[in-house]
Write a protein that holds these residues in place. Structure first.
Motif, mmCIF file in Angstrom:
data_model
loop_
_atom_site.group_PDB
_atom_site.id
_atom_site.type_symbol
_atom_site.label_atom_id
_atom_site.label_comp_id
_atom_site.label_asym_id
_atom_site.label_seq_id
_atom_site.Cartn_x
_atom_site.Cartn_y
_atom_site.Cartn_z
ATOM 1 N N THR A 1 26.847 70.952 -10.116
ATOM 2 C CA THR A 1 26.481 71.749 -8.942
ATOM 3 C C THR A 1 26.417 70.907 -7.675
ATOM 4 O O THR A 1 26.601 71.423 -6.575
ATOM 5 N N GLN A 2 26.184 69.596 -7.824
ATOM 6 C CA GLN A 2 26.083 68.736 -6.646
ATOM 7 C C GLN A 2 27.299 67.808 -6.472
ATOM 8 O O GLN A 2 27.273 66.875 -5.679
ATOM 9 N N ASP A 3 28.365 68.099 -7.238
ATOM 10 C CA ASP A 3 29.627 67.357 -7.116
ATOM 11 C C ASP A 3 29.458 65.857 -7.308
ATOM 12 O O ASP A 3 30.025 65.038 -6.569
ATOM 13 N N VAL A 4 28.668 65.484 -8.293
ATOM 14 C CA VAL A 4 28.551 64.076 -8.687
ATOM 15 C C VAL A 4 29.540 63.828 -9.821
ATOM 16 O O VAL A 4 29.453 64.478 -10.868
ATOM 17 N N PRO A 5 30.511 62.944 -9.636
ATOM 18 C CA PRO A 5 31.493 62.720 -10.704
ATOM 19 C C PRO A 5 30.839 62.080 -11.928
ATOM 20 O O PRO A 5 29.983 61.202 -11.801
ATOM 21 N N PHE A 6 31.251 62.528 -13.114
ATOM 22 C CA PHE A 6 30.667 61.999 -14.342
ATOM 23 C C PHE A 6 31.669 62.050 -15.482
ATOM 24 O O PHE A 6 32.604 62.846 -15.482
ATOM 25 N N SER A 7 31.460 61.170 -16.446
ATOM 26 C CA SER A 7 32.195 61.203 -17.708
ATOM 27 C C SER A 7 31.174 61.385 -18.825
ATOM 28 O O SER A 7 29.965 61.413 -18.579
ATOM 29 N N ILE A 8 31.660 61.522 -20.056
ATOM 30 C CA ILE A 8 30.767 61.550 -21.218
ATOM 31 C C ILE A 8 31.274 60.530 -22.231
ATOM 32 O O ILE A 8 32.465 60.242 -22.302
ATOM 33 N N HIS A 9 30.343 59.976 -23.014
ATOM 34 C CA HIS A 9 30.724 58.879 -23.902
ATOM 35 C C HIS A 9 29.944 58.914 -25.211
ATOM 36 O O HIS A 9 28.977 59.658 -25.360
ATOM 37 N N SER A 10 30.362 58.046 -26.136
ATOM 38 C CA SER A 10 29.726 57.961 -27.458
ATOM 39 C C SER A 10 28.805 56.760 -27.587
ATOM 40 O O SER A 10 27.968 56.718 -28.492
ATOM 41 N N ASP A 11 28.991 55.737 -26.735
ATOM 42 C CA ASP A 11 28.265 54.480 -26.860
ATOM 43 C C ASP A 11 28.494 53.832 -28.224
ATOM 44 O O ASP A 11 27.643 53.114 -28.737
ATOM 45 N N ALA A 12 29.648 54.115 -28.836
ATOM 46 C CA ALA A 12 29.954 53.538 -30.153
ATOM 47 C C ALA A 12 29.762 52.017 -30.101
ATOM 48 O O ALA A 12 30.075 51.387 -29.093
ATOM 49 N N PRO A 13 29.192 51.432 -31.163
ATOM 50 C CA PRO A 13 28.924 51.995 -32.478
ATOM 51 C C PRO A 13 27.586 52.719 -32.625
ATOM 52 O O PRO A 13 27.185 53.022 -33.755
ATOM 53 N N ASP B 1 15.523 64.982 -8.304
ATOM 54 C CA ASP B 1 15.415 64.448 -6.943
ATOM 55 C C ASP B 1 16.192 63.152 -6.756
ATOM 56 O O ASP B 1 16.353 62.672 -5.626
ATOM 57 N N GLN B 2 16.707 62.561 -7.857
ATOM 58 C CA GLN B 2 17.508 61.345 -7.752
ATOM 59 C C GLN B 2 18.998 61.643 -7.573
ATOM 60 O O GLN B 2 19.758 60.774 -7.142
ATOM 61 N N VAL B 3 19.405 62.864 -7.887
ATOM 62 C CA VAL B 3 20.832 63.205 -7.848
ATOM 63 C C VAL B 3 21.410 63.079 -6.440
ATOM 64 O O VAL B 3 22.513 62.527 -6.271
ATOM 65 N N PRO B 4 20.733 63.558 -5.369
ATOM 66 C CA PRO B 4 21.303 63.396 -4.027
ATOM 67 C C PRO B 4 21.552 61.933 -3.646
ATOM 68 O O PRO B 4 22.561 61.615 -3.009
ATOM 69 N N ALA B 5 20.661 61.040 -4.025
ATOM 70 C CA ALA B 5 20.849 59.619 -3.705
ATOM 71 C C ALA B 5 22.034 59.056 -4.475
ATOM 72 O O ALA B 5 22.804 58.230 -3.943
ATOM 73 N N ILE B 6 22.193 59.476 -5.721
ATOM 74 C CA ILE B 6 23.330 59.036 -6.531
ATOM 75 C C ILE B 6 24.633 59.468 -5.857
ATOM 76 O O ILE B 6 25.593 58.679 -5.740
ATOM 77 N N LYS B 7 24.658 60.705 -5.370
ATOM 78 C CA LYS B 7 25.846 61.206 -4.680
ATOM 79 C C LYS B 7 26.083 60.448 -3.376
ATOM 80 O O LYS B 7 27.211 60.039 -3.064
ATOM 81 N N GLU B 8 25.032 60.269 -2.607
ATOM 82 C CA GLU B 8 25.134 59.600 -1.303
ATOM 83 C C GLU B 8 25.723 58.197 -1.433
ATOM 84 O O GLU B 8 26.547 57.771 -0.611
ATOM 85 N N LEU B 9 25.315 57.475 -2.460
ATOM 86 C CA LEU B 9 25.737 56.085 -2.634
ATOM 87 C C LEU B 9 27.061 55.951 -3.376
ATOM 88 O O LEU B 9 27.550 54.837 -3.581
ATOM 89 N N GLY B 10 27.642 57.072 -3.796
ATOM 90 C CA GLY B 10 28.909 57.010 -4.513
ATOM 91 C C GLY B 10 28.780 56.446 -5.903
ATOM 92 O O GLY B 10 29.719 55.838 -6.435
ATOM 93 N N ILE B 11 27.620 56.639 -6.518
ATOM 94 C CA ILE B 11 27.395 56.154 -7.881
ATOM 95 C C ILE B 11 27.985 57.150 -8.870
ATOM 96 O O ILE B 11 27.783 58.359 -8.759
ATOM 97 N N PHE B 12 28.724 56.641 -9.821
ATOM 98 C CA PHE B 12 29.303 57.448 -10.900
ATOM 99 C C PHE B 12 28.329 57.445 -12.075
ATOM 100 O O PHE B 12 27.617 56.467 -12.292
#
Length: 586
Positions: free
Chosen positions: A472-484, A425-436
């Motif tokens: 499915t909701q077109d929220v842009p995202f990346s993936i990361h390692s959080d190294a170290p 239920d938080q995903v629509p708000a993330i999309k609305e606000l342009g949060i990556f």
């Protein structure tokens, strides 16, 4: 009398036809336009452009570090090859855009190269507290750092993987030495354990009061520190414990860190939560021209405040000698695997000594967080918000919404770092606000079983790093390692996002498994967008930087279960080879 009154309508058409004929004749007799001569042309392998308009190509031409042509080899050779052009045969290997780091701690990876490795298998050998003690004793006996600086530090123990399922205490570390200050940090980076000498060094006693957003764990008497520090209590002393490294020593660590990233195909590296000292050293390296990859720094806004450095030209969308500041970092809560992440419902199994209602805790009050976010918006700084639990995510969403009301019409692409337990239920708000969202699906392997069994339980654990919802909701995202926190192994990152298998082999959240192409885009195109660099990076297109990785195999045709086995053979930054594997490729 004008021409229009002399000629009839048909006469006008005749005149226009003659004029057009003369134009065509002149153009046919003109010499062809000159084309740009390429410095180099890559060909002879699989080229994955990640440009949907032209997904593949036979060849790529480079000039002055930028891509000038992508397409058929015969066409590129005809238009861009000269006697000086280098022809680089890929010999059937795969060329893709350079990887862009969604989130990690470049400077800390450098420190990790000279400190004791306390990782559990398969990345280390520490399975229990006895192993940790032996590793630290061996490190103390052999490390020139300990001999020179008189302090011993180990990194990345993991209580969830230790046989005892607990943090080491000051008593465990006193068994190693009571004369030498010793500190060991948790793999999350959100906890640390200190021996008695180290507690004395940093001034923590039975009378010490924990800071807001932090905990000093106590012994049975409720007063005596047991050596374990959480969150802000740990952050407040960690750098007091670090050796007084010289600038040359830190520069050597940063160069070692860069080599690790380059060997994994990263051409753009993030340094999250950069300290003042490390930022100054990065600036010195930039001025000296020793950086090979692009490094984008996000200083900790709580530490820097309104420091003039944040107002300097280095805070820019453009690199100077491979360095820039991209914005600021904020840490809203802790670690889910360490059970300090902030949730709206209690942990599945609460930590010892906590009530059944325990759900973690925030780093800031709403009012204080709003102050920091508004400062970032006022100064046009992109803000990265570390949010592990859904309560921290909600707090960040609310703060961003508030900032956008006060500064309407602005979108600084605020980023949720990790967002492990973002709710549906938080995903629509993330999309609305342009949060990556920069997601951390490596958790599915490293702590997936622990999340199911102890952290959030089997049902909630299925939706950790919910990349399927983002797609499915077109929220842009990346993936990361959080190294170290986890080694910046690019192909392990992709393999985990695609397969989502835990240490025990369980598939955690099948609906959130990415297709290999989507995983590649998350580490290239989308990560470029995250950093406001989509015009210059992320795909193999004309006009973009010639940042490439050469892989031993094609990740789009390799068996999904074996993606992590693909080797990085070469990394190219702006047309120059900055890493090449020494392994025999025949």
């Amino acid at each position: 009398m004008t021409l229009l009154t002399i000629f009839s309508q048909s006469g006008k058409y005749l005149l226009l036809s003659i004029f057009a004929f003369l134009l065509i004749s002149c153009s046919e007799s003109s010499p062809p336009a000159l084309t740009t001569t390429a410095d180099s042309i890559y060909f002879g392998g699989t080229i994955i452009t990640l440009n949907d308009a032209q997904p593949s190509a036979e060849a790529v031409a480079i000039k002055d570090g930028k891509i000038i042509a992508v397409g058929r080899y015969a066409d590129i050779e005809k238009s861009h090859k000269s006697a000086e052009t280098r022809l680089i045969d890929l010999h059937g290997k795969t060329l893709i855009p350079g990887f862009i780091d969604g989130h990690s701690h470049f400077s800390e990876v450098g420190a990790q190269t000279v400190l004791a490795n306390l990782l559990p298998p398969p990345d280390g050998s520490v399975k229990n507290i006895a192993d940790l003690q032996k590793t630290m004793r061996d490190f103390i006996a052999t490390s020139p750092i300990v001999k020179k600086h008189g302090v011993a530090i180990g990194m990345n123990y993991d209580d969830s993987q230790l046989a005892e399922h607990r943090h080491p205490t000051r008593h465990d570390l006193d068994a190693i030495s009571t004369e030498l200050p010793i500190m060991v940090s948790h793999q999350s980076g959100h906890f640390g354990a200190l021996n008695s000498k180290a507690l004395e060094k940093v001034g923590i006693t039975a009378d010490s009061i924990a800071p807001d957003g932090g905990v000093i764990r106590r012994e049975a008497d409720g007063k005596t520190p047991n050596g374990v520090l959480e969150e802000n209590a740990f952050f407040g002393v960690v750098y007091k414990m670090f050796p007084a490294f010289t600038p040359d020593e830190i520069a050597a660590q940063l160069q070692a860190s860069e080599k690790i990233y380059l060997a994994n195909g990263f051409t753009t590296i993030q340094d999250g939560k950069t300290t003042k000292d490390n930022l100054k050293l990065l600036m010195a390296m930039s001025e000296a021209g020793t950086l090979k990859a692009d490094v984008v720094s996000y200083p900790d806004i709580v530490t820097f405040g309104d420091d003039p450095l944040l107002q300097s030209p280095l805070m820019s969308r453009h690199y100077k000698n491979h360095l820039r500041m991209g914005g600021v970092k904020l840490t809203l809560d802790g670690s889910p695997q360490g059970k300090t992440g902030w949730f709206t419902v209690p942990y599945f199994k609460v930590p010892e000594g906590q009530p059944e209602t325990y759900a973690g805790y925030p780093a800031f009050s709403d009012e204080k967080l709003n102050e920091w976010i508004l400062l970032a918006y006022k100064n046009n700084w992109q803000v990265l918000g570390h949010c592990s639990g859904d309560a921290a995510v909600e707090q960040f969403i609310n703060a961003v919404r508030n900032a956008q009301k006060i500064y309407p019409g602005t979108n600084h692409r605020p980023v949720i770092i990790h967002g492990h337990f973002i709710r549906a239920d938080q995903v629509p708000a993330i999309k609305e606000l342009g949060i990556f969202v920069s997601a951390f699906p490596l958790h599915t392997f490293n702590w997936g079983d622990w999340h199911r069994e102890s952290v959030v339980g089997p049902e909630r654990a299925e939706n950790i790093s919910p990349t399927g919802w983002f797609l499915t909701q077109d929220v842009p995202f990346s993936i990361h390692s959080d190294a170290p926190v986890i080694f910046p192994d690019s192909m392990k990152l992709i393999g985990t996002a695609v397969n989502r298998t835990t240490r025990s082999g369980y598939v955690l959240g099948a609906e959130h498994r990415l297709e290999p192409l989507a995983a590649l885009k998350a580490m290239t195109l989308s990560a470029a967008y995250q950093h406001f660099e989509e015009a210059t990076k992320g795909s193999i297109e004309v006009g973009k930087l010639a940042d490439f990785v050469v892989l031993a195999e094609n990740p789009l045709t390799k068996t999904r279960a074996n993606l992590k086995q693909i080797r990085v053979l070469e990394t190219i930054k702006e047309g120059k080879s900055v890493y090449r594997s020494t392994e025999d490729e025949k």
